[in-house]
Design a protein around this motif. Structure first.
Motif, PDB file in Angstrom:
ATOM      1  N   GLY A  67      57.568 -34.520  36.577  1.00  0.00           N
ATOM      2  CA  GLY A  67      56.838 -35.158  35.559  1.00  0.00           C
ATOM      3  C   GLY A  67      55.671 -34.698  35.135  1.00  0.00           C
ATOM      4  N   GLN A  68      55.491 -33.850  35.659  1.00  0.00           N
ATOM      5  CA  GLN A  68      54.338 -33.380  34.446  1.00  0.00           C
ATOM      6  C   GLN A  68      55.080 -31.974  33.731  1.00  0.00           C
ATOM      7  OE1 GLN A  68      51.408 -34.916  34.124  1.00  0.00           O
ATOM      8  NE2 GLN A  68      52.324 -36.354  35.678  1.00  0.00           N
ATOM      9  N   PRO A  69      53.553 -31.677  32.603  1.00  0.00           N
ATOM     10  CA  PRO A  69      54.114 -30.278  32.229  1.00  0.00           C
ATOM     11  C   PRO A  69      53.896 -29.251  33.122  1.00  0.00           C
ATOM     12  CG  PRO A  69      52.739 -31.844  30.424  1.00  0.00           C
ATOM     13  CD  PRO A  69      53.128 -31.822  32.020  1.00  0.00           C
ATOM     14  N   ASN A  70      54.410 -28.364  32.713  1.00  0.00           N
ATOM     15  CA  ASN A  70      54.404 -27.013  33.295  1.00  0.00           C
ATOM     16  C   ASN A  70      52.765 -26.649  33.403  1.00  0.00           C
ATOM     17  OD1 ASN A  70      56.756 -27.119  34.744  1.00  0.00           O
ATOM     18  ND2 ASN A  70      57.397 -24.893  32.987  1.00  0.00           N
ATOM     19  N   ARG A  71      51.695 -26.139  34.688  1.00  0.00           N
ATOM     20  CA  ARG A  71      50.319 -25.781  33.931  1.00  0.00           C
ATOM     21  C   ARG A  71      50.939 -24.296  34.449  1.00  0.00           C
ATOM     22  NH1 ARG A  71      46.270 -29.027  37.814  1.00  0.00           N
ATOM     23  NH2 ARG A  71      47.458 -27.447  38.795  1.00  0.00           N
ATOM     24  N   TYR A  72      49.781 -23.269  34.280  1.00  0.00           N
ATOM     25  CA  TYR A  72      50.141 -21.662  34.108  1.00  0.00           C
ATOM     26  C   TYR A  72      48.905 -21.368  34.332  1.00  0.00           C
ATOM     27  CZ  TYR A  72      54.232 -22.247  31.751  1.00  0.00           C
ATOM     28  OH  TYR A  72      55.480 -22.967  31.085  1.00  0.00           O
ATOM     29  N   TYR A  73      48.800 -20.177  35.772  1.00  0.00           N
ATOM     30  CA  TYR A  73      47.586 -19.169  35.876  1.00  0.00           C
ATOM     31  C   TYR A  73      48.103 -17.843  35.989  1.00  0.00           C
ATOM     32  CZ  TYR A  73      48.692 -19.058  40.185  1.00  0.00           C
ATOM     33  OH  TYR A  73      49.606 -18.989  41.851  1.00  0.00           O
ATOM     34  N   LEU A  74      46.682 -17.248  35.652  1.00  0.00           N
ATOM     35  CA  LEU A  74      46.919 -15.678  36.246  1.00  0.00           C
ATOM     36  C   LEU A  74      47.396 -15.400  36.931  1.00  0.00           C
ATOM     37  CD1 LEU A  74      47.441 -12.451  34.471  1.00  0.00           C
ATOM     38  CD2 LEU A  74      45.240 -12.903  34.191  1.00  0.00           C
ATOM     39  N   ASP A  75      48.287 -14.230  37.716  1.00  0.00           N
ATOM     40  CA  ASP A  75      48.411 -13.512  38.697  1.00  0.00           C
ATOM     41  C   ASP A  75      48.003 -12.206  38.524  1.00  0.00           C
ATOM     42  OD1 ASP A  75      49.471 -12.028  41.394  1.00  0.00           O
ATOM     43  OD2 ASP A  75      51.491 -13.082  41.599  1.00  0.00           O
ATOM     44  N   LEU A  76      46.945 -12.009  39.638  1.00  0.00           N
ATOM     45  CA  LEU A  76      46.175 -11.183  39.206  1.00  0.00           C
ATOM     46  C   LEU A  76      46.208 -10.006  39.236  1.00  0.00           C
ATOM     47  CD1 LEU A  76      42.430 -12.349  39.474  1.00  0.00           C
ATOM     48  CD2 LEU A  76      43.607 -11.402  37.567  1.00  0.00           C
TER      49      LEU A  76
END
Length: 89
Positions: A67-76
């Motif tokens: 029910g929420q937009p995707n959230r993104y983060y960097l895989d260092l």
């Protein structure tokens, strides 16, 4: 995607899941940091999709919450491993 575009996204994406951003939030952040350039949400979404589904990476992790937009983060670790490949050296 150009290397410079990926490097810019790598620089402004959060590094931890708790700080993950939606594509809209990232677009606003980039527009604020680079007011002379025009960032379009659809283009940022396309880049995030490319970085999160890359066979070389994925470099970006998409957090899928119902029910929420995707959230993104960097895989260092993926980015570091890719930067150390023979082709990129």
């Amino acid at each position: 995607m150009h290397f410079q575009t990926a490097a810019r996204l790598f620089q402004y994406l959060p590094k931890h899941p708790k700080d993950a951003l939606t594509a809209t939030e990232l677009t606003k952040r980039l527009s604020k940091c680079f007011p002379a350039e025009k960032f379009v949400l659809r283009t940022v979404q396309r880049h995030l999709n490319e970085l999160s589904t890359s066979e070389l990476g994925p470099f970006v992790v998409a957090l899928d919450e119902k029910g929420q937009p995707n959230r993104y983060y960097l895989d260092l670790s993926k980015v570091a491993n890719w930067m150390m490949t023979e082709e990129n050296a």
